[in-house]
Design an enzyme around this catalytic site. Structure first.
Site, PDB file in Angstrom:
ATOM      1  N   CYS A 150      16.349-105.097  10.480  1.00 23.99           N
ATOM      2  CA  CYS A 150      15.113-104.790   9.748  1.00 23.99           C
ATOM      3  C   CYS A 150      14.455-103.494  10.204  1.00 23.99           C
ATOM      4  O   CYS A 150      13.583-102.956   9.513  1.00 23.99           O
ATOM      5  CB  CYS A 150      14.120-105.938   9.911  1.00 23.99           C
ATOM      6  SG  CYS A 150      13.584-106.197  11.626  1.00 23.99           S
ATOM      7  N   SER A 205      26.075-101.148   8.541  1.00 21.32           N
ATOM      8  CA  SER A 205      26.850-102.382   8.368  1.00 21.32           C
ATOM      9  C   SER A 205      26.513-103.068   7.048  1.00 21.32           C
ATOM     10  O   SER A 205      27.393-103.590   6.360  1.00 21.32           O
ATOM     11  CB  SER A 205      26.607-103.331   9.543  1.00 21.32           C
ATOM     12  OG  SER A 205      25.238-103.691   9.625  1.00 21.32           O
TER      13      SER A 205
END
Length: 332
Positions: free
Chosen positions: A78, A97
């Site tokens: 985040c 990713s």
């Protein structure tokens, strides 16, 4: 139908707990996370689950297809979408990713269901747009949410972004809305009082140190009858402002009077601190924070995990109850 689930960015297993709580039929086939400390906690609680310590980008397409899963649960990093992460969005390497997953999603033809969680702010990001565009491209129905645990009866503020998605060839009775949904359709009632989750014996090591009491006016102070707490972050107990609430056995009137007396002195002075010492402010214990994040009562940290590690892992985890309710909607 027994669902086969891949849990990515698995952390300490909040998604796993949510799946169990939902009572849906299925199994976590594999969990993946690069954090070795989080993985130790995960294995301690779910010793039978296949857990891989690896960067998500190291998972090859053939490996992912080999798991033959129909569901992906994930909570990508985040930080790229937060103030502390400088809002770097897709320019932050920590998004690589997730961008990799988005890129190969069309090849994962057995996947029918997706649940993704992230911070508030993700909904305005370029990465979110990439994700939604991919879902539309591969013909997934989806719904986005901004939800707080307090909306499902949990006395905690932790506003998060969620997206649930389902292949359009699977019947879905959920009526999608174009905008972000901020309230679930079912009624949960008001959040319970904190007295329900408090530990009876808490060591004095959890008392707030004097150096932090000097900044007492920025504390969010809760008591037994409180039905709310602030979001607990990974910096809890190390910073004061905005990292989570503190607790006192004193009642609301005593709290108010104490701060009135303290504020008669110079802010941060010895006299100010002495006034606040009478409240015996303490931090919520990891077990209490677990309860506020709706983890099951039998969930635990191994003895070798430090207090600092516990709070860091909890700050990076998810609210189990919110995700459990979203899973019920996703699988209808």
């Amino acid at each position: 139908m027994m669902h086969r689930i891949l849990e990515l960015y698995s952390g300490i297993g909040g998604m796993h707990c949510a799946w169990n709580d939902s009572k849906l039929p299925g199994e976590i086939i594999t969990a993946v996370d690069i954090n070795t400390v989080a993985n130790e906690v995960y294995t301690y609680n779910f010793p039978k689950t296949n857990l891989i310590t690896r960067n998500i980008q190291a998972l090859t397409l053939s490996e992912l297809k080999g798991y033959n899963v129909n569901t992906i649960l994930m909570s990508p990093p985040c930080q790229p979408f937060t103030r502390n992460g400088k809002f770097l969005d897709h320019n932050d390497p920590r998004t690589n990713s997730f961008l990799y997953l988005i890129g190969i999603l069309s090849e994962l033809d057995t996947v029918e269901y997706i649940l993704m969680e992230n911070v508030k702010g993700f909904e305005n990001s370029t990465v979110r747009n990439f994700f939604i565009e991919k879902l539309e491209e591969i013909k997934f129905d989806y719904q986005e949410f901004l939800l707080c645990p307090s909306s499902v009866g949990i006395p905690n503020k932790r506003l998060r972004y969620y997206c649930i998605a389902r292949r359009t060839d699977a019947l879905w009775n959920f009526k999608r809305k174009g905008e972000l949904i901020t309230q679930l359709p079912q009624e949960f009632g008001k959040p319970y009082a904190l007295d329900d989750i408090l530990e009876t014996v808490v060591p004095e090591t959890f008392l707030v140190k004097d150096k932090f009491l000097r900044k007492g006016n920025v504390f969010d102070v809760c008591h037994k009858e409180s039905s709310r707490t602030c979001c607990f972050t990974k910096a809890y107990t190390h910073y004061v402002d905005g990292t989570g609430s503190v607790f006192t056995e004193a009642g609301p009137e005593a709290i108010e009077n104490c701060f009135k007396m303290a504020n008669m002195h110079e802010y941060g002075s010895e006299e100010y601190v002495k006034c606040l010492q009478t409240l015996k402010l303490r931090y919520f214990t990891p077990k209490e924070v677990l309860a506020l994040m709706a983890f099951p009562k039998n969930y635990a940290f191994p003895d070798n995990i430090t207090m600092k590690q516990c709070y860091r892992l909890l700050g990076n985890s998810v609210n189990v109850k919110v995700i459990s309710e979203l899973l019920k909607i996703l699988f209808d």
